[in-house]
Design an enzyme around this catalytic site. Structure first.
Site, PDB file in Angstrom:
ATOM      1  N   HIS A  33       0.831  -1.203   0.000  1.00  0.00           N
ATOM      2  CA  HIS A  33       0.000   0.000   0.000  1.00  0.00           C
ATOM      3  C   HIS A  33       0.863   1.249   0.000  1.00  0.00           C
ATOM      4  CE1 HIS A  33       0.270   0.823   4.455  1.00  0.00           C
ATOM      5  NE2 HIS A  33       0.439  -0.478   4.523  1.00  0.00           N
ATOM      6  N   ASP A  64      -0.641   4.289   0.680  1.00  0.00           N
ATOM      7  CA  ASP A  64      -1.223   5.281   1.602  1.00  0.00           C
ATOM      8  C   ASP A  64      -0.526   5.186   2.956  1.00  0.00           C
ATOM      9  OD1 ASP A  64      -2.474   2.742   2.103  1.00  0.00           O
ATOM     10  OD2 ASP A  64      -4.108   3.732   3.163  1.00  0.00           O
ATOM     11  N   ASP A 118       5.965   1.668   6.507  1.00  0.00           N
ATOM     12  CA  ASP A 118       4.549   1.264   6.362  1.00  0.00           C
ATOM     13  C   ASP A 118       3.888   2.147   5.323  1.00  0.00           C
ATOM     14  OD1 ASP A 118       2.098   0.104   6.798  1.00  0.00           O
ATOM     15  OD2 ASP A 118       1.748   1.011   8.747  1.00  0.00           O
ATOM     16  N   GLU A 129      -5.281   0.959   2.406  1.00  0.00           N
ATOM     17  CA  GLU A 129      -5.043  -0.066   3.430  1.00  0.00           C
ATOM     18  C   GLU A 129      -5.282   0.499   4.825  1.00  0.00           C
ATOM     19  OE1 GLU A 129      -3.220  -2.769   6.270  1.00  0.00           O
ATOM     20  OE2 GLU A 129      -2.701  -0.678   5.962  1.00  0.00           O
ATOM     21  N   GLU A 130      -4.812   1.718   5.037  1.00  0.00           N
ATOM     22  CA  GLU A 130      -4.915   2.306   6.378  1.00  0.00           C
ATOM     23  C   GLU A 130      -6.348   2.709   6.737  1.00  0.00           C
ATOM     24  OE1 GLU A 130      -2.608   1.821   8.296  1.00  0.00           O
ATOM     25  OE2 GLU A 130      -0.662   2.065   7.329  1.00  0.00           O
ATOM     26  N   ASP A 146       5.036  -5.957   4.439  1.00  0.00           N
ATOM     27  CA  ASP A 146       4.331  -4.903   5.189  1.00  0.00           C
ATOM     28  C   ASP A 146       4.323  -5.273   6.667  1.00  0.00           C
ATOM     29  OD1 ASP A 146       2.858  -2.616   5.677  1.00  0.00           O
ATOM     30  OD2 ASP A 146       0.934  -3.531   5.155  1.00  0.00           O
ATOM     31  N   THR A 192     -17.307  21.690  36.909  1.00  0.00           N
ATOM     32  CA  THR A 192     -18.193  20.728  37.547  1.00  0.00           C
ATOM     33  C   THR A 192     -19.440  20.488  36.704  1.00  0.00           C
ATOM     34  OG1 THR A 192     -18.970  22.629  38.829  1.00  0.00           O
ATOM     35  CG2 THR A 192     -17.448  21.132  39.924  1.00  0.00           C
ATOM     36  N   ARG A 238      -8.586  -7.553  18.451  1.00  0.00           N
ATOM     37  CA  ARG A 238      -7.673  -8.231  17.525  1.00  0.00           C
ATOM     38  C   ARG A 238      -8.059  -9.691  17.540  1.00  0.00           C
ATOM     39  NH1 ARG A 238      -4.643  -4.883  14.056  1.00  0.00           N
ATOM     40  NH2 ARG A 238      -4.577  -2.939  15.190  1.00  0.00           N
ATOM     41  N   HIS A 264       2.982   4.116  12.415  1.00  0.00           N
ATOM     42  CA  HIS A 264       1.812   4.846  12.935  1.00  0.00           C
ATOM     43  C   HIS A 264       2.195   5.884  13.989  1.00  0.00           C
ATOM     44  CE1 HIS A 264      -1.447   1.734  11.576  1.00  0.00           C
ATOM     45  NE2 HIS A 264      -0.429   1.783  10.736  1.00  0.00           N
TER      46      HIS A 264
HETATM   47  N1  BES Z   1       1.407  -2.874   8.092  1.00  0.00           N
HETATM   48  C1  BES Z   1       0.338  -2.779   9.044  1.00  0.00           C
HETATM   49  C2  BES Z   1      -0.033  -4.115   9.636  1.00  0.00           C
HETATM   50  C3  BES Z   1       0.996  -4.717  10.545  1.00  0.00           C
HETATM   51  C4  BES Z   1       1.373  -4.037  11.685  1.00  0.00           C
HETATM   52  C5  BES Z   1       1.518  -5.946  10.282  1.00  0.00           C
HETATM   53  C6  BES Z   1       2.302  -4.588  12.551  1.00  0.00           C
HETATM   54  C7  BES Z   1       2.433  -6.502  11.130  1.00  0.00           C
HETATM   55  C8  BES Z   1       2.826  -5.812  12.272  1.00  0.00           C
HETATM   56  C9  BES Z   1      -0.891  -2.167   8.361  1.00  0.00           C
HETATM   57  O1  BES Z   1      -0.560  -1.080   7.543  1.00  0.00           O
HETATM   58  C10 BES Z   1      -1.842  -1.657   9.414  1.00  0.00           C
HETATM   59  O2  BES Z   1      -1.515  -0.693  10.052  1.00  0.00           O
HETATM   60  N2  BES Z   1      -3.009  -2.280   9.570  1.00  0.00           N
HETATM   61  C11 BES Z   1      -4.025  -1.813  10.481  1.00  0.00           C
HETATM   62  C12 BES Z   1      -5.357  -2.372  10.101  1.00  0.00           C
HETATM   63  C13 BES Z   1      -6.172  -1.565   9.154  1.00  0.00           C
HETATM   64  C14 BES Z   1      -7.534  -2.208   8.986  1.00  0.00           C
HETATM   65  C15 BES Z   1      -6.284  -0.122   9.515  1.00  0.00           C
HETATM   66  C16 BES Z   1      -3.788  -2.329  11.879  1.00  0.00           C
HETATM   67  O3  BES Z   1      -3.230  -3.410  12.062  1.00  0.00           O
HETATM   68  O4  BES Z   1      -4.200  -1.622  12.799  1.00  0.00           O
HETATM   69 MN    MN Z   2       1.055  -1.488   6.344  1.00  0.00          MN
HETATM   70 MN    MN Z   3      -0.326   0.728   8.841  1.00  0.00          MN
END
Ligand code: BES
Ligand code: MN
Ligand code: MN
Length: 458
Positions: free
Chosen positions: A86, A88, A119, A153-154, A180, A315, A328, A427
């Protein structure tokens, strides 16, 4: 092959400069203000694919941000690898916590810093450049390569499943390759055989029609913040297990062999804890840290909002309280089932003194890949060539929503070999990618194409 590896080694610096130009484009998919930047990053990628020799590359429109497809044919009858990634990125804030600006990438102490370097732009780049080095040194590719690189993806890959369904023929392949995810450590290039899934919801508790004076009204009507706290506190028991009825019903326990594989990894828990800055580890009773983050489902509050949080004291009984929650998931939990169970449970915990809304956000299925497929062996050998040390088998706790779609719709395995590191800060502020991993990753991808052509060649 040696020529290809040498070409990769010789060109790392100039390619990082190219990568930096791409990372400069703030392709933040969640933020409508960056919509044009997302498209600019897609157009940039098409140009980069073409200069890398993948001449059949183009933008493919979706109902959201565009995707990018590419293809370069190998010898007749050779297998096909589909690269997914991805372009993005996540928002960069908090900006003041970055040591250099997120969209002005910079190399310091052997690492490239910038939003999206790990990422996932930097990892996608290894795929392009591996192919380029083969095309520049050999007469042709050992097999056919295809690319599908998305811009959502994000934000949960909302339009990707449909795109894959309508382009099944165009994307037909023998194996999908994804970079990724992180490696276990710099000394341990990794094949990731499992990812967790995601179910995401938002709870909104409403009480009075507006904020009330807590002296004049407090005690006489329900306080949404009090109520929400009690609901949230009821989601786990004292052993760290999720109390949502049915939550664990579809969880597949680790097999003996999978448990052994995890326990045999040289996991340094102290070092891991240091990365988090937390005073101590914790989690579901009876499981190790790696089991907890890779192979067990969890439920977390991702954000809370209610009442007065400014300077000093005010208050009030707040009118509203909100929380974002996500689970998860592990194989074979289904995000649609889990979100139903979660909503039902939250509603059951809420008293009749308030009103509750429950909003569903995007999710993703968990993934468990095969370890007995020839592509898995090819990946092992390729990583050894690329990094000049033995690879390990890992899982990861993060989610890549499309992975299960690929195996269901295209009927092929996904090989996840990522080149990030546990301290890559994806992130968060100071996201980084080690130059050595970028180099080793590019070498590994090139080696993989040769290894796969050899093992799966017809
Ligand atoms: N590359 C990550 C996923 C990832 C993170 C794989 C850590 C292995 C280890 C991907 O870009 C991501 O951030 N995915 C999101 C999910 C998405 C539905 C927003 C996540 O895992 O929060
Ligand atoms: Mn990713
Ligand atoms: Mn990500």
């Amino acid at each position: 092959m040696q020529d290809v590896l040498k070409h990769i080694d010789d060109n790392v610096d100039s390619r990082l400069e190219e990568l930096i130009e791409w990372v400069r484009i703030p392709s933040v998919s969640t933020d409508p203000l960056h919509k044009d930047d997302v498209r600019t990053a897609a157009e940039h990628l098409v140009r980069d694919l073409k200069t890398s020799g993948i001449t059949k590359s183009s933008i493919v429109e979706t109902d959201g941000h565009p995707a990018v497809f590419g293809e370069m044919k190998g010898p007749k009858g050779s297998p096909t690898v589909l690269f997914y990634g991805h372009y993005d990125v996540q928002p960069a804030d908090p900006l003041n916590e970055w040591d250099s600006p997120p969209f002005e990438p910079e190399i310091r102490d052997g690492k490239l810093y910038g939003r999206g370097v790990a990422d996932d732009k930097g990892q996608v780049h290894t795929h392009l450049k591996a192919v380029e080095s083969i095309l520049k040194t050999a007469a042709e590719l050992p097999l056919t390569v295809k690319f599908i690189i998305e811009g959502e993806e994000e934000t949960g890959s909302t339009h990707l499943e449909e795109l894959i369904l309508t382009n099944k023929e165009r994307l037909a392949c023998d194996v999908v390759v994804i970079s990724d995810s992180p490696m276990f450590s710099e000394e341990s290039p990794s094949i990731c055989v499992g990812l967790r899934g995601l179910a995401y919801g938002e709870v909104i508790v409403r009480g009075p029609k507006q904020d009330l004076h807590s002296g004049a009204f407090g005690g006489g009507v329900a306080n949404p913040a009090n109520v929400l706290s009690k609901i949230l506190a009821g989601l786990h028991d004292d052993r760290g297990m999720v109390t949502v009825p049915g939550f664990y019903d579809d969880v597949v326990a680790l097999t003996e062999a999978q448990g052994t594989a995890i326990r045999s990894l040289p996991f340094d828990e102290e070092k891991w804890l240091e990365l988090t800055g937390s005073p101590s580890t914790t989690g579901e009773e009876g499981y190790s840290t790696l089991e907890r983050i890779w192979a067990r489902p969890t439920l977390d509050i991702n954000g809370m909002k209610s009442g007065y949080t400014g300077e000093g004291a005010k208050t009030i009984i707040p009118a509203v309280a909100k929380a974002k929650l996500s689970a998860r998931l592990v194989a074979n939990q289904d995000p649609d089932v889990i979100i139903d169970l979660l909503e039902k449970h939250v509603r059951a915990l809420a008293p009749p003194t308030v009103e509750v809304d429950f909003i569903r956000h995007h999710g993703g299925k968990p993934y468990l890949g095969p370890t007995d497929h020839p592509a898995f062996e090819a990946a092992r050998r390729a990583l050894k060539v690329g990094f000049e040390c033995d690879p390990v088998e890992i899982r990861e706790g993060g989610t890549i929503p499309v992975v299960s779609t690929f195996s269901e719709v295209l009927g092929v395995p996904c090989i996840l070999m990522g080149f990030g590191l546990p301290d890559q800060n994806i992130h968060g502020p100071n996201e980084n990618l080690r130059v050595n991993c970028y180099r080793g990753g590019t070498r590994s991808i090139a080696a993989f194409l040769y290894q796969l052509a050899e093992t799966m060649g017809r």
